[in-house]
Scaffold this active site. Sequence first.
Site, short mmCIF file in Angstrom:
data_model
loop_
_atom_site.label_atom_id
_atom_site.label_comp_id
_atom_site.label_asym_id
_atom_site.label_seq_id
_atom_site.Cartn_x
_atom_site.Cartn_y
_atom_site.Cartn_z
N PRO A 129 2.85 -19.88 16.52
CA PRO A 129 2.61 -19.34 17.87
C PRO A 129 3.66 -18.30 18.26
O PRO A 129 3.34 -17.32 18.93
CB PRO A 129 2.67 -20.59 18.75
CG PRO A 129 2.24 -21.71 17.86
CD PRO A 129 2.77 -21.36 16.50
N GLY A 132 4.62 -14.13 14.23
CA GLY A 132 3.45 -13.56 13.57
C GLY A 132 3.86 -12.45 12.62
O GLY A 132 3.94 -12.65 11.41
N ILE A 158 -5.02 -19.72 11.82
CA ILE A 158 -5.40 -20.13 10.46
C ILE A 158 -6.91 -20.03 10.30
O ILE A 158 -7.66 -20.88 10.79
CB ILE A 158 -4.90 -21.57 10.18
CG1 ILE A 158 -3.39 -21.64 10.41
CG2 ILE A 158 -5.27 -21.99 8.76
CD1 ILE A 158 -2.87 -23.03 10.58
N ASP A 241 -0.12 -9.16 -0.20
CA ASP A 241 -0.46 -7.89 -0.87
C ASP A 241 -1.90 -7.95 -1.37
O ASP A 241 -2.67 -7.00 -1.21
CB ASP A 241 0.46 -7.62 -2.06
CG ASP A 241 1.85 -7.13 -1.64
OD1 ASP A 241 2.00 -6.69 -0.49
OD2 ASP A 241 2.77 -7.19 -2.49
N GLY A 340 -26.36 4.80 21.98
CA GLY A 340 -26.39 4.89 23.44
C GLY A 340 -26.33 3.50 24.06
O GLY A 340 -25.71 2.58 23.50
N GLU A 364 -3.55 -10.62 8.61
CA GLU A 364 -2.90 -10.33 7.32
C GLU A 364 -1.99 -9.09 7.43
O GLU A 364 -1.87 -8.30 6.50
CB GLU A 364 -3.94 -10.24 6.20
CG GLU A 364 -4.71 -11.55 6.09
CD GLU A 364 -5.50 -11.74 4.84
OE1 GLU A 364 -5.05 -11.28 3.78
OE2 GLU A 364 -6.57 -12.38 4.91
N GLY A 365 -1.38 -8.97 8.60
CA GLY A 365 -0.46 -7.87 8.89
C GLY A 365 -1.13 -6.82 9.75
O GLY A 365 -2.14 -6.24 9.35
N THR A 366 -0.57 -6.58 10.94
CA THR A 366 -1.15 -5.57 11.85
C THR A 366 -1.05 -4.18 11.22
O THR A 366 -0.31 -3.97 10.25
CB THR A 366 -0.36 -5.56 13.17
OG1 THR A 366 1.00 -5.19 12.85
CG2 THR A 366 -0.38 -6.91 13.88
N GLU A 368 0.56 -1.83 12.38
CA GLU A 368 1.97 -1.41 12.50
C GLU A 368 2.78 -1.98 11.32
O GLU A 368 3.64 -1.29 10.76
CB GLU A 368 2.56 -1.90 13.84
CG GLU A 368 1.96 -1.20 15.07
CD GLU A 368 0.50 -1.55 15.35
OE1 GLU A 368 0.08 -2.69 15.08
OE2 GLU A 368 -0.24 -0.68 15.85
#
Length: 383
Positions: A129, A132, A158, A241, A340, A364-366, A368
């Site tokens: 929590p 991350g 998870i 990875d 539309g 799995e990783g932002t 950033e």
Amino acid sequence: MSIITLTEEQDLIKMTAKDFAAREVRPKAAENDSEGKIPNWLVEKMGELGFMGMMVPEEYGGSGLDCVSYVIALEELCAACASTGIIMSVNNSLVCAPILAFGSEKQKQAYLPDLAGGKKLGCFSLSEPDAGSDPASMRTIALRKTDSYVINGAKAWITNGAEADVMVLIAATDPSKGHHGISAFIIDMDNPGVKIAKLEHKLGIKATSTAQVYFEDCKVPKSAMIGQEGDGFKIAMTTLDGGRIGVATQAVGIARAAFEEAVRYSKERQAFGRTISSFQGLQFMMADMATRLEASRLLTLQAAVMKDKHMNYSKESAMAKLYAAETAMWVTTKAIQIHGGYGYTVDYPVERHFRDAKITEIYEGTSEIQRIVIAREILREIV
Ligand code: CAA
């Protein structure tokens, strides 16, 4: 699919996945999404088709295929249903892969056949929590006793958490050592010390569970450790990875589905006495969608090829995930625009693709974090 030549075997895998997706996955995708129904019944079928342990060698009950084959099959499932796709991806990339790469012979024999065969489902637990993007600051502790570890703490986000039988858990065994005090474990989810605390209500991938799990004096034998004490951070990073190739593929599948819906719709919808596909404004939009989609797929396949060749592919999998995820958001936004007002309703699938796309920029990783991974590699490479 691009010009990259598939082998006869890969062509067959693609056709099998496409056919399975069309028959069993796509028809129920909207209903599963709206009702939050998790397609557990597909796990066994995907196992029978060899999709749950695609890169696991045949001696451990897997399909013994390469990462390119995995990407090809996964794209087909993700284009039909992003939720089903990530259930498959987590089991392959985040659970079977670390057990295969770092597990003992006994662990491989005990877990891989059921995981690869779709008889058991796996999940991966790293985030907490309050930790991350920076997993090294985790607080879940696995305290060593004579011949066991006792785990206490909370893990979050998870995927598959509520249904999984097996978890690959990353926990701190010696917090004073930072990255080097983190270890990896295989946990049986029926251990009385494991408790599902909360299921998240999400924007997208609604036909999957995303769980918070508590560990209360969860006792596991020493033999539950994957690798050696202190190996956990590297095991997690190496696993991610590979996982990022799976998420990049999920993004490609989502973008492709939205793109194809938009092109079809533009050829039917009339405005000002013509089909809207005849307007150059829309043609330019669709040309850009197709180009970004193809670039995403090529980056993803490049990372897969490098993985298959046992090269260092951290940067390439981060690039694939970053670009494919941002493309999926962009393409799905345009797909709604082309539809539309109808695109904004649940009567058309593009709103689901739009909601599903967002998570690919986060888990799995932002995006950033991917930029950090890419930048670090570039600064190392160019002297
Ligand atoms: N492969 C192998 N080892 C690696 C590695 C890699 N890709 N990346 C780093 N390492 C090693 C380093 O070599 C270093 O080892 P030494 O100390 O022996 O030199 C060690 O790990 C620490 O590396 P860093 O100093 O680079 O670590 P950091 O704390 O600065 O973090 C980071 C780097 C890239 C930001 C990393 O923390 C990261 O990837 N964060 C994002 C985490 C993430 O993706 N979480 C998603 C959770 S899974 C999920 O989403 C749930 C789900 O169910 C889908």
